[in-house]
Design an enzyme around this catalytic site. Structure first.
Site, PDB file in Angstrom:
ATOM      1  NE  ARG A  26     -29.157 -68.094  40.087  1.00  0.00           N
ATOM      2  CZ  ARG A  26     -29.671 -68.459  38.695  1.00  0.00           C
ATOM      3  NH1 ARG A  26     -28.288 -69.670  38.565  1.00  0.00           N
ATOM      4  NH2 ARG A  26     -30.012 -67.558  37.726  1.00  0.00           N
ATOM      5  NE  ARG A  30     -27.784 -75.436  37.484  1.00  0.00           N
ATOM      6  CZ  ARG A  30     -28.133 -74.856  36.144  1.00  0.00           C
ATOM      7  NH1 ARG A  30     -29.025 -75.576  35.508  1.00  0.00           N
ATOM      8  NH2 ARG A  30     -28.063 -73.489  36.149  1.00  0.00           N
ATOM      9  NE  ARG A  39     -33.540 -78.242  39.667  1.00  0.00           N
ATOM     10  CZ  ARG A  39     -34.698 -78.928  39.379  1.00  0.00           C
ATOM     11  NH1 ARG A  39     -35.075 -79.728  39.968  1.00  0.00           N
ATOM     12  NH2 ARG A  39     -34.484 -78.367  37.823  1.00  0.00           N
ATOM     13  CG  ASP A  76     -35.216 -67.679  40.288  1.00  0.00           C
ATOM     14  OD1 ASP A  76     -34.327 -68.208  40.107  1.00  0.00           O
ATOM     15  OD2 ASP A  76     -35.762 -67.351  39.102  1.00  0.00           O
ATOM     16  CE1 TYR A 151     -35.220 -64.519  31.719  1.00  0.00           C
ATOM     17  CE2 TYR A 151     -35.033 -62.892  33.630  1.00  0.00           C
ATOM     18  CZ  TYR A 151     -34.232 -63.662  32.750  1.00  0.00           C
ATOM     19  OH  TYR A 151     -33.166 -63.721  32.742  1.00  0.00           O
TER      20      TYR A 151
END
Ligand code: CP3
Length: 343
Positions: A26, A30, A39, A76, A151
């Site tokens: 990652r 952010r 973003r 992702d 998921y």
């Protein structure tokens, strides 16, 4: 001649380098102000993933700032269910969501258009290989079938993946079909990433740690072994890192049975055991991401401990899981300098 090859590729072939090459899971995210800016321009998170101009830009941001030895494609793991028309959404403050799948839905799934749907991601890989410095390894990735299935079944993230564990007991045939279908489309997708210019790929099994012994073998090892066999039969030069978070002492058989070239270690793996694992081949890890948030002594001691135990064998320095949004970019710089011994 071998020293002109990219460092991470050398380690993946078994060389021990001092200092070890490094990248961070990652690393584009952010915690970086420039990521937050791009973003905001991109709109939704999936738009960011599917617009090569933006995806290339955010992939390169941490390389420009820190000179990591690898860039990881910005995308992702959930683009696979998105390509399977599960209506994936990333809404602020909710984490990822999608339409939950049931037994009948699994019967109707097919993987035919997945790679075609993901063309923009492959375009990003192609452009990245052109724009990256020559010495920087380009990593592609995807999720492991078990983690993606968790998921798809729950329709969102859960703390222990109880919905998928329960589904697997209640509907073993449908669950097996789902895992095998995911293994096959994911293998095709990774082959396409390699053909587009990825030097190596990582398979993320972030939820491997919630499985019992038999289920670990059936849901974590078997589908990933199938993927690696499929990829290597088509692209023998492919190098594959497998990260089974929480797999603990099963990691020794995990490497043997999956055929992964390197295994990723989370921060709960004891360093003495990690050194044992390293006798069988390269390892990647495993600093606690909270040490990066803390900075200072906690960061330095964590880095030094890993270098002391694993720095003499084939090691790709990394975190034990993704860097978190609250990490201070200056602490990341301190980490890089500590690993490289430049300060
Ligand atoms: C389980 C998983 C996912 N995605 C991923 C995993 C496996 C690794 C892990 O266990 O962390 C993998 C992933 N996700 C992302 C990358 C990009 C490459 C990199 O590592 O820099 C990679 C390799 C970007 C991302 N993927 C996501 C973000 C944050 C979204 C945003 O910017 O709004 C990023 C940068 C969103 C995402 N994506 C996912 C979740 C649970 C979330 C929400 C949690 C969060 O917000 O951090 C699914």
């Amino acid at each position: 001649m071998s020293d002109t090859r990219r460092k991470i590729m050398r380690v993946l072939d078994g060389e021990s380098l001092s200092p070890p090459p490094l990248w961070l899971m990652r690393q584009a995210g952010r915690y970086l102000p420039e990521y937050r800016e791009t973003r905001a321009k991109a709109g939704s998170f999936l738009d960011l993933c599917y617009t090569p101009d933006y995806a290339v830009e955010v992939t390169l941001q941490p390389i420009r700032r820190y000179g990591f030895d690898a860039a990881i494609l910005f995308s992702d793991i959930l683009v696979i269910p998105d390509a399977m028309k599960r209506n994936v959404r990333f809404t602020e403050g909710h984490g990822p969501e999608m339409d939950p799948i049931d037994e009948a839905g699994i019967g109707r799934l097919n993987g035919e258009e997945v790679v075609a749907y993901l063309r923009p991601v492959l375009e990003t890989v192609r452009r990245l290989r052109e724009e990256l410095p020559d010495e920087t390894t380009l990593l592609g990735f995807c999720g492991a079938p078990w983690t993606i299935a968790t998921y798809m079944i729950a329709g969102h993230g859960t703390p222990d993946q109880a919905p998928a564990r329960l589904f697997a007991y209640n509907y073993p045939r449908a669950f097996e079909r789902l895992l095998m279908l995911l293994a096959d489309v994911s293998s095709d997708y990774l082959v396409a990433q390699i053909d587009a210019g990825a030097d190596a790929v990582q398979i993320f099994d972030s939820w491997a740690g919630v499985l019992g012994e038999g289920e670990f073998e059936a849901f974590a090892i078997r589908p990933v072994a199938r993927m690696i066999a499929s990829i290597k039969s088509r692209r023998p030069h492919a190098r594959i890192i497998a990260f089974a978070k929480g797999a603990g002492y099963q990691l020794k058989t995990y490497r043997q049975k999956t055929g992964a070239d390197a295994i990723g270690l989370d921060w709960s793996v004891p360093l003495a055991f990690a050194a044992e694992l390293q006798k069988d081949g390269p390892v990647q890890g495993n600093l606690d991401p909270m040490r990066v948030v803390a900075g200072g002594r906690a960061l330095e001691e964590g880095v030094d401990d890993i270098l002391q135990h694993l720095g003499h064998g084939p090691l790709i320095f990394n975190l034990g899981h993704g860097i978190t949004p609250q990490a201070d970019p200056d602490h990341v710089r301190q980490l890089v300098e500590r690993v490289r011994g430049t300060k």
